[in-house]
Design a protein around this motif. Structure first.
Motif, PDB file in Angstrom:
ATOM      1  N   PRO A  57       0.839  -1.211   0.000  1.00  0.00           N
ATOM      2  CA  PRO A  57       0.000   0.000   0.000  1.00  0.00           C
ATOM      3  C   PRO A  57       0.868   1.252   0.000  1.00  0.00           C
ATOM      4  CG  PRO A  57      -0.793  -1.600   1.621  1.00  0.00           C
ATOM      5  CD  PRO A  57       0.532  -2.110   1.136  1.00  0.00           C
ATOM      6  N   ILE A  58       0.417   2.292  -0.697  1.00  0.00           N
ATOM      7  CA  ILE A  58       1.141   3.561  -0.685  1.00  0.00           C
ATOM      8  C   ILE A  58       1.052   4.147   0.724  1.00  0.00           C
ATOM      9  CG2 ILE A  58       1.195   5.904  -1.601  1.00  0.00           C
ATOM     10  CD1 ILE A  58       0.088   4.762  -4.217  1.00  0.00           C
ATOM     11  N   PRO A  59       2.188   4.445   1.350  1.00  0.00           N
ATOM     12  CA  PRO A  59       2.156   4.917   2.743  1.00  0.00           C
ATOM     13  C   PRO A  59       1.565   6.307   2.867  1.00  0.00           C
ATOM     14  CG  PRO A  59       4.380   5.104   1.863  1.00  0.00           C
ATOM     15  CD  PRO A  59       3.569   4.383   0.821  1.00  0.00           C
ATOM     16  N   GLU A  60       0.826   6.528   3.942  1.00  0.00           N
ATOM     17  CA  GLU A  60       0.216   7.830   4.217  1.00  0.00           C
ATOM     18  C   GLU A  60       1.055   8.565   5.264  1.00  0.00           C
ATOM     19  OE1 GLU A  60      -2.407   9.308   2.782  1.00  0.00           O
ATOM     20  OE2 GLU A  60      -2.525   7.625   1.372  1.00  0.00           O
ATOM     21  N   PRO A  61       1.231   9.885   5.093  1.00  0.00           N
ATOM     22  CA  PRO A  61       2.074  10.621   6.045  1.00  0.00           C
ATOM     23  C   PRO A  61       1.368  10.879   7.373  1.00  0.00           C
ATOM     24  CG  PRO A  61       1.161  12.131   4.421  1.00  0.00           C
ATOM     25  CD  PRO A  61       0.751  10.744   3.997  1.00  0.00           C
ATOM     26  N   LYS A  79       2.250  14.616  -0.742  1.00  0.00           N
ATOM     27  CA  LYS A  79       1.183  14.786   0.243  1.00  0.00           C
ATOM     28  C   LYS A  79       1.813  15.270   1.547  1.00  0.00           C
ATOM     29  CE  LYS A  79      -2.245  11.877   0.068  1.00  0.00           C
ATOM     30  NZ  LYS A  79      -3.137  10.681   0.234  1.00  0.00           N
ATOM     31  N   LEU A  80       1.086  16.120   2.274  1.00  0.00           N
ATOM     32  CA  LEU A  80       1.561  16.663   3.541  1.00  0.00           C
ATOM     33  C   LEU A  80       0.775  16.067   4.695  1.00  0.00           C
ATOM     34  CD1 LEU A  80       1.719  20.485   2.646  1.00  0.00           C
ATOM     35  CD2 LEU A  80       3.581  18.820   2.476  1.00  0.00           C
ATOM     36  N   GLY A  81       1.472  15.707   5.750  1.00  0.00           N
ATOM     37  CA  GLY A  81       0.803  15.322   6.978  1.00  0.00           C
ATOM     38  C   GLY A  81       0.410  16.555   7.774  1.00  0.00           C
ATOM     39  N   LEU A  82      -0.395  16.355   8.804  1.00  0.00           N
ATOM     40  CA  LEU A  82      -0.807  17.465   9.668  1.00  0.00           C
ATOM     41  C   LEU A  82       0.408  18.116  10.302  1.00  0.00           C
ATOM     42  CD1 LEU A  82      -3.894  15.871  11.481  1.00  0.00           C
ATOM     43  CD2 LEU A  82      -3.931  17.621   9.682  1.00  0.00           C
ATOM     44  N   GLY A  83       0.355  19.443  10.406  1.00  0.00           N
ATOM     45  CA  GLY A  83       1.403  20.168  11.110  1.00  0.00           C
ATOM     46  C   GLY A  83       2.622  20.516  10.292  1.00  0.00           C
ATOM     47  N   SER A 124      16.853   5.984   7.236  1.00  0.00           N
ATOM     48  CA  SER A 124      16.016   5.473   6.150  1.00  0.00           C
ATOM     49  C   SER A 124      16.791   4.485   5.300  1.00  0.00           C
ATOM     50  CB  SER A 124      15.548   6.634   5.261  1.00  0.00           C
ATOM     51  OG  SER A 124      14.779   7.555   5.981  1.00  0.00           O
ATOM     52  N   GLY A 125      16.219   3.297   5.118  1.00  0.00           N
ATOM     53  CA  GLY A 125      16.805   2.294   4.251  1.00  0.00           C
ATOM     54  C   GLY A 125      17.931   1.496   4.865  1.00  0.00           C
ATOM     55  N   VAL A 126      18.288   1.801   6.102  1.00  0.00           N
ATOM     56  CA  VAL A 126      19.398   1.105   6.753  1.00  0.00           C
ATOM     57  C   VAL A 126      19.005   0.601   8.133  1.00  0.00           C
ATOM     58  CG1 VAL A 126      21.786   1.310   7.606  1.00  0.00           C
ATOM     59  CG2 VAL A 126      21.108   2.501   5.514  1.00  0.00           C
ATOM     60  N   LEU A 127      18.457   1.479   8.940  1.00  0.00           N
ATOM     61  CA  LEU A 127      18.248   1.176  10.349  1.00  0.00           C
ATOM     62  C   LEU A 127      16.835   1.553  10.777  1.00  0.00           C
ATOM     63  CD1 LEU A 127      19.892   0.154  12.836  1.00  0.00           C
ATOM     64  CD2 LEU A 127      20.484   2.551  13.289  1.00  0.00           C
ATOM     65  N   HIS A 128      15.992   0.555  10.944  1.00  0.00           N
ATOM     66  CA  HIS A 128      14.648   0.662  11.539  1.00  0.00           C
ATOM     67  C   HIS A 128      13.545   1.171  10.608  1.00  0.00           C
ATOM     68  CE1 HIS A 128      16.732  -0.212  15.176  1.00  0.00           C
ATOM     69  NE2 HIS A 128      17.198   1.017  15.374  1.00  0.00           N
ATOM     70  N   VAL A 129      13.847   1.989   9.603  1.00  0.00           N
ATOM     71  CA  VAL A 129      12.773   2.594   8.807  1.00  0.00           C
ATOM     72  C   VAL A 129      13.034   2.404   7.314  1.00  0.00           C
ATOM     73  CG1 VAL A 129      12.024   4.283  10.506  1.00  0.00           C
ATOM     74  CG2 VAL A 129      13.921   4.843   8.990  1.00  0.00           C
ATOM     75  N   ASP A 130      11.935   2.345   6.553  1.00  0.00           N
ATOM     76  CA  ASP A 130      12.032   2.104   5.117  1.00  0.00           C
ATOM     77  C   ASP A 130      12.699   3.262   4.393  1.00  0.00           C
ATOM     78  OD1 ASP A 130      10.852  -0.402   5.207  1.00  0.00           O
ATOM     79  OD2 ASP A 130       8.826   0.373   4.896  1.00  0.00           O
ATOM     80  N   GLY A 131      13.379   2.898   3.279  1.00  0.00           N
ATOM     81  CA  GLY A 131      14.129   3.867   2.505  1.00  0.00           C
ATOM     82  C   GLY A 131      13.576   4.102   1.116  1.00  0.00           C
ATOM     83  N   GLY A 132      14.494   4.360   0.175  1.00  0.00           N
ATOM     84  CA  GLY A 132      14.131   4.975  -1.081  1.00  0.00           C
ATOM     85  C   GLY A 132      14.065   4.124  -2.322  1.00  0.00           C
ATOM     86  N   PHE A 133      14.271   2.814  -2.234  1.00  0.00           N
ATOM     87  CA  PHE A 133      14.089   1.989  -3.421  1.00  0.00           C
ATOM     88  C   PHE A 133      12.619   1.595  -3.515  1.00  0.00           C
ATOM     89  CE2 PHE A 133      18.753   0.606  -2.991  1.00  0.00           C
ATOM     90  CZ  PHE A 133      19.169   1.588  -3.874  1.00  0.00           C
ATOM     91  N   ALA A 134      11.817   2.568  -3.880  1.00  0.00           N
ATOM     92  CA  ALA A 134      10.367   2.397  -3.942  1.00  0.00           C
ATOM     93  C   ALA A 134       9.798   3.529  -4.783  1.00  0.00           C
ATOM     94  CB  ALA A 134       9.769   2.422  -2.533  1.00  0.00           C
ATOM     95  N   ASN A 135       8.488   3.434  -5.086  1.00  0.00           N
ATOM     96  CA  ASN A 135       7.815   4.545  -5.770  1.00  0.00           C
ATOM     97  C   ASN A 135       7.467   5.665  -4.807  1.00  0.00           C
ATOM     98  OD1 ASN A 135       5.942   2.070  -7.629  1.00  0.00           O
ATOM     99  ND2 ASN A 135       7.802   3.125  -8.278  1.00  0.00           N
ATOM    100  N   TYR A 136       7.127   5.283  -3.562  1.00  0.00           N
ATOM    101  CA  TYR A 136       6.723   6.257  -2.556  1.00  0.00           C
ATOM    102  C   TYR A 136       7.370   5.915  -1.210  1.00  0.00           C
ATOM    103  CZ  TYR A 136       2.860   7.698  -5.643  1.00  0.00           C
ATOM    104  OH  TYR A 136       2.117   8.164  -6.704  1.00  0.00           O
ATOM    105  N   MET A 137       7.544   6.947  -0.379  1.00  0.00           N
ATOM    106  CA  MET A 137       7.925   6.740   1.008  1.00  0.00           C
ATOM    107  C   MET A 137       7.393   7.910   1.821  1.00  0.00           C
ATOM    108  SD  MET A 137      11.985   7.894   1.259  1.00  0.00           S
ATOM    109  CE  MET A 137      12.044   7.687   3.042  1.00  0.00           C
TER     110      MET A 137
END
Length: 357
Positions: A29-33, A81-85, A123-136
């Motif tokens: 699924p495309i991640p939501e901010p 897309k922008l998240g709140l705040g 991102s992409g190394v430690l704990h959180v998803d990185g950039g080899f994708a269409n969206y992040m």
């Protein structure tokens, strides 16, 4: 192994590492901010030797792949897309993404050394998803807007450039310093350019690969030097390096991770100089630390970047650093594994992945 799982329209194509030699192309699924985050439509992501290490071994020193992760940490894209705040960013902004996400609360963060945050995510190394994708999605503070004359592909190269700039700042290099850079890979080339842009007097690039030395010359190295053999005799290597440079070095940057280079650097330096370790090589090594001690040669580590993305973007925008010339290959998102093979075989300089397909 690389596996591609079923294609679904409106999904997020992502290259996921599950562990050692287990790389999969998945449709998620495309991640939501969330609050204070933005969603990015990714453009270009550089492939780094760190990604290759993680694939080959399932770990890199203390970093161990325990859960699936979308790899890739040299990232650029467009805010979709922008998240709140979120303030200061708008949909459509073109950005380079700093992969480092410090906690802002630990001892190191309080000492303004957030690149070695005790709770660091990357991102992409430690704990959180990185950039080899269409969206992040990523915290808004990690996004740095690109001026019109800096492309998204160049934006992806801000991350490896930031490593070089951080290393030069760690060295507290003085104007006119004589500099040796070991290793003409992407980080070495960008470190060489950073040293020159920030005031070095003369910079010599050292590598065993003739084609990379030719590229180093094209990218601005004052001198290039190909050692006659691996550095097995550090004293002799130091003599040869000083002869090639025409002086003793004030700063040596070790970007290769190759055996013997740190010891050779110590022997090439003048008293009171510095050796900066950037390349991932041997975690335990034999070096003449006593010689470094009695000559007051400082050995410094340099890791990642320390809030220098704006400086790096400005250096590129002003034409003081050329990041694009190091790019040797451009591949689509489902060819990350092929890019790793190019790096492993030494057939590339910098591989960039097109994340738009």
């Amino acid at each position: 192994m690389q596996v591609e799982l079923g294609i679904t329209a409106g999904m997020n194509k992502a290259v996921r590492l599950y562990g050692k030699e287990d790389l999969r192309v998945e449709f998620l699924p495309i991640p939501e901010p969330q609050e204070n985050y933005v969603q990015l439509r990714l453009a270009s992501t550089g492939l780094c030797r760190t990604d290759v290490h993680l694939f080959d071994e399932g770990q890199l020193d203390h970093i161990v792949i325990k859960d699936p992760i979308t790899i890739g940490h040299e990232i650029s894209g467009t805010v979709s897309k922008l998240g709140l705040g979120v303030s200061g960013l708008s949909v459509g902004d073109r950005v380079a993404v700093d992969p480092c996400r410090p906690c802002g609360q630990c001892l190191q963060c309080s000492r303004q050394r957030s690149n070695i945050c005790q709770n660091l995510s990357e991102s992409g190394v430690l704990h959180v998803d990185g950039g080899f994708a269409n969206y992040m999605t990523t915290p808004a503070f990690t996004c740095h807007k690109l001026p019109d004359n800096v492309s998204l592909e160049e934006g992806a190269m801000i991350e490896p450039l930031s490593v070089g700039v951080n290393a030069v700042h760690r060295a507290r290099m003085c104007p006119g310093d004589q500099v040796i850079v070991f290793g003409a890979g992407p980080v070495g080339l960008y470190t060489m350019q950073s040293a020159k842009a920030l005031g070095a007097g003369k910079v010599m690039m050292v590598d065993i690969n003739e084609s990379r030395l030719k590229l180093a010359t094209q990218m601005g190295a004052d001198i290039v030097y190909r050692p006659p053999a691996p550095f097995t005799d550090p004293k002799a290597a130091g003599i040869d390096l000083k002869a090639a440079l025409g002086d003793e070095a004030d700063v040596c940057f070790e970007c290769s991770g190759a055996h013997g280079t740190v010891d050779a650097a110590i022997h090439a330096c003048r008293p009171g100089s510095k050796v900066v370790l950037i390349g991932f090589g041997e975690m335990a090594m034999d070096v003449h630390l006593g010689m470094a001690a009695v000559r007051e040669i400082d050995l410094l580590g340099a890791f990642g970047n320390l809030n220098n993305y704006p400086e790096c973007i400005q250096l590129v925008a002003e034409g003081k650093i050329d990041v694009k010339s190091a790019i040797s290959h451009r591949l689509p998102l489902d060819k990350v594994r092929d890019g790793m093979e190019l790096i492993r075989k030494g057939q590339s300089v910098k591989v960039v992945i097109d994340c738009t397909n």
